[in-house]
Design a protein around this motif. Sequence first.
Motif, PDB file in Angstrom:
ATOM      1  N   ARG A  40     -24.182  87.357  18.717  1.00 52.50           N
ATOM      2  CA  ARG A  40     -22.836  86.797  18.893  1.00 52.50           C
ATOM      3  C   ARG A  40     -21.817  87.892  19.223  1.00 52.50           C
ATOM      4  NH1 ARG A  40     -22.320  81.460  17.658  1.00 52.50           N
ATOM      5  NH2 ARG A  40     -23.978  80.498  16.453  1.00 52.50           N
ATOM      6  N   ARG A  41     -21.948  89.052  18.598  1.00 48.97           N
ATOM      7  CA  ARG A  41     -21.046  90.173  18.870  1.00 48.97           C
ATOM      8  C   ARG A  41     -21.212  90.634  20.325  1.00 48.97           C
ATOM      9  NH1 ARG A  41     -22.883  93.471  15.286  1.00 48.97           N
ATOM     10  NH2 ARG A  41     -21.781  92.452  13.607  1.00 48.97           N
ATOM     11  N   LEU A  42     -22.455  90.742  20.773  1.00 43.60           N
ATOM     12  CA  LEU A  42     -22.732  91.148  22.152  1.00 43.60           C
ATOM     13  C   LEU A  42     -22.190  90.115  23.143  1.00 43.60           C
ATOM     14  CD1 LEU A  42     -24.146  93.406  23.747  1.00 43.60           C
ATOM     15  CD2 LEU A  42     -26.234  92.060  23.635  1.00 43.60           C
ATOM     16  N   CYS A  43     -22.346  88.846  22.799  1.00 39.57           N
ATOM     17  CA  CYS A  43     -21.801  87.775  23.650  1.00 39.57           C
ATOM     18  C   CYS A  43     -20.283  87.896  23.742  1.00 39.57           C
ATOM     19  CB  CYS A  43     -22.182  86.401  23.100  1.00 39.57           C
ATOM     20  SG  CYS A  43     -23.910  85.963  23.336  1.00 39.57           S
ATOM     21  N   PHE A  44     -19.631  88.122  22.630  1.00 37.01           N
ATOM     22  CA  PHE A  44     -18.171  88.254  22.605  1.00 37.01           C
ATOM     23  C   PHE A  44     -17.720  89.434  23.463  1.00 37.01           C
ATOM     24  CE2 PHE A  44     -14.288  90.052  20.742  1.00 37.01           C
ATOM     25  CZ  PHE A  44     -13.437  88.966  20.893  1.00 37.01           C
ATOM     26  N   GLU A  45     -18.419  90.572  23.333  1.00 38.50           N
ATOM     27  CA  GLU A  45     -18.057  91.771  24.096  1.00 38.50           C
ATOM     28  C   GLU A  45     -18.177  91.554  25.598  1.00 38.50           C
ATOM     29  OE1 GLU A  45     -20.683  94.750  22.546  1.00 38.50           O
ATOM     30  OE2 GLU A  45     -19.561  94.946  20.666  1.00 38.50           O
ATOM     31  N   VAL A  48     -19.201  86.091  27.022  1.00 42.05           N
ATOM     32  CA  VAL A  48     -20.130  84.955  27.064  1.00 42.05           C
ATOM     33  C   VAL A  48     -19.894  84.099  25.823  1.00 42.05           C
ATOM     34  CG1 VAL A  48     -22.563  84.274  27.014  1.00 42.05           C
ATOM     35  CG2 VAL A  48     -21.854  86.280  28.332  1.00 42.05           C
ATOM     36  N   GLU A  49     -19.745  82.797  26.037  1.00 50.30           N
ATOM     37  CA  GLU A  49     -19.611  81.869  24.911  1.00 50.30           C
ATOM     38  C   GLU A  49     -21.008  81.393  24.530  1.00 50.30           C
ATOM     39  OE1 GLU A  49     -17.861  77.445  23.891  1.00 50.30           O
ATOM     40  OE2 GLU A  49     -17.157  78.460  25.685  1.00 50.30           O
ATOM     41  N   GLU A  88     -17.616  83.294  35.165  1.00 49.28           N
ATOM     42  CA  GLU A  88     -17.505  83.997  36.438  1.00 49.28           C
ATOM     43  C   GLU A  88     -18.807  84.465  37.057  1.00 49.28           C
ATOM     44  OE1 GLU A  88     -14.886  87.196  35.575  1.00 49.28           O
ATOM     45  OE2 GLU A  88     -13.237  85.865  35.023  1.00 49.28           O
ATOM     46  N   SER A  89     -19.858  84.660  36.275  1.00 52.48           N
ATOM     47  CA  SER A  89     -21.070  85.256  36.817  1.00 52.48           C
ATOM     48  C   SER A  89     -22.325  84.632  36.212  1.00 52.48           C
ATOM     49  CB  SER A  89     -21.070  86.760  36.549  1.00 52.48           C
ATOM     50  OG  SER A  89     -22.291  87.328  36.943  1.00 52.48           O
ATOM     51  N   GLY A  90     -23.293  84.392  37.053  1.00 53.64           N
ATOM     52  CA  GLY A  90     -24.579  83.902  36.585  1.00 53.64           C
ATOM     53  C   GLY A  90     -25.492  85.034  36.154  1.00 53.64           C
ATOM     54  N   LYS A  91     -25.059  86.242  36.403  1.00 51.19           N
ATOM     55  CA  LYS A  91     -25.862  87.421  36.124  1.00 51.19           C
ATOM     56  C   LYS A  91     -25.623  87.978  34.723  1.00 51.19           C
ATOM     57  CE  LYS A  91     -26.199  91.858  38.500  1.00 51.19           C
ATOM     58  NZ  LYS A  91     -25.762  92.527  39.700  1.00 51.19           N
ATOM     59  N   VAL A  92     -24.419  87.841  34.207  1.00 52.01           N
ATOM     60  CA  VAL A  92     -24.044  88.440  32.923  1.00 52.01           C
ATOM     61  C   VAL A  92     -24.905  87.929  31.764  1.00 52.01           C
ATOM     62  CG1 VAL A  92     -22.162  88.700  31.249  1.00 52.01           C
ATOM     63  CG2 VAL A  92     -21.710  89.000  33.677  1.00 52.01           C
ATOM     64  N   SER A 135     -22.830  88.176  42.376  1.00 55.46           N
ATOM     65  CA  SER A 135     -21.695  87.292  42.126  1.00 55.46           C
ATOM     66  C   SER A 135     -20.961  87.023  43.434  1.00 55.46           C
ATOM     67  CB  SER A 135     -20.749  87.927  41.106  1.00 55.46           C
ATOM     68  OG  SER A 135     -20.117  89.055  41.680  1.00 55.46           O
ATOM     69  N   LYS A 136     -20.055  86.058  43.415  1.00 49.90           N
ATOM     70  CA  LYS A 136     -19.265  85.745  44.607  1.00 49.90           C
ATOM     71  C   LYS A 136     -18.466  86.954  45.053  1.00 49.90           C
ATOM     72  CE  LYS A 136     -18.587  80.789  44.099  1.00 49.90           C
ATOM     73  NZ  LYS A 136     -17.614  79.723  43.849  1.00 49.90           N
ATOM     74  N   GLN A 137     -17.884  87.688  44.102  1.00 48.72           N
ATOM     75  CA  GLN A 137     -17.080  88.853  44.427  1.00 48.72           C
ATOM     76  C   GLN A 137     -17.931  89.931  45.104  1.00 48.72           C
ATOM     77  OE1 GLN A 137     -16.989  87.356  41.413  1.00 48.72           O
ATOM     78  NE2 GLN A 137     -14.940  86.511  41.391  1.00 48.72           N
ATOM     79  N   GLU A 138     -19.149  90.150  44.606  1.00 45.87           N
ATOM     80  CA  GLU A 138     -20.032  91.142  45.213  1.00 45.87           C
ATOM     81  C   GLU A 138     -20.411  90.737  46.633  1.00 45.87           C
ATOM     82  OE1 GLU A 138     -22.431  92.908  41.345  1.00 45.87           O
ATOM     83  OE2 GLU A 138     -23.103  91.030  42.232  1.00 45.87           O
ATOM     84  N   MET A 139     -20.706  89.457  46.820  1.00 49.15           N
ATOM     85  CA  MET A 139     -21.087  88.987  48.160  1.00 49.15           C
ATOM     86  C   MET A 139     -19.908  89.050  49.125  1.00 49.15           C
ATOM     87  SD  MET A 139     -24.105  86.285  47.431  1.00 49.15           S
ATOM     88  CE  MET A 139     -24.253  85.908  49.078  1.00 49.15           C
ATOM     89  N   LEU A 140     -18.714  88.682  48.662  1.00 48.85           N
ATOM     90  CA  LEU A 140     -17.527  88.787  49.513  1.00 48.85           C
ATOM     91  C   LEU A 140     -17.256  90.241  49.892  1.00 48.85           C
ATOM     92  CD1 LEU A 140     -15.069  86.226  47.872  1.00 48.85           C
ATOM     93  CD2 LEU A 140     -16.100  86.080  50.130  1.00 48.85           C
TER      94      LEU A 140
END
Length: 178
Positions: A40-45, A48-49, A88-92, A135-140
């Motif tokens: 949960r701590r790693l998710c918060f950092e 990620v919910e 924002e990202s499917g990778k995170v 991500s979209k930003q990386e592809m753009l």
Amino acid sequence: MTREEKAAVIDELSQKFENTPYFYITNASGMTVDEVNQLRRLCFERGVEYRVIKNTLIRKALETSNTDYTPFDESVLKGFSGVMFHPESGKVPAQLIKDFRKKSGKAKLKFKGASVDSSLFIGADQIDKLISLKSKQEMLGEVIGLLQSPAKNVLGALLGGGHKLAGILKTLSEKEEA
């Protein structure tokens, strides 16, 4: 949990699935309280919910979606399920799962399935594929870089050629004078 409470959870989840294009379903059964707290701590950092939700509630919330999530019924929505959302990202979340498993040294956190922009990924073998997604930003950024590259080359050639041409003309004019 009463029917009204279940209906409220399903409604909230439906909206979450609709508004969040990236979510992962994991299995964290067998983890100690300390390991869950670390997760949960790693998710918060990483933004990620993470929520533990009953499979029937997840299934009913997914049924309200326009996307067909029936492939999740066979293997993903079985046993203990936790859902990870990232706006924002499917990778995170994929990288988070891999990092957590490497850090803890145990394979207690299991990847079951994911939805990335309505594309379904099922099975533990998909985690590396999800990490490699851009991500979209990386592809753009890549597209903009590719579009700028020819213009930079043309400008460089014109500017560089202009200096060479001026040098040649100057040399020729000096030879004529001599």
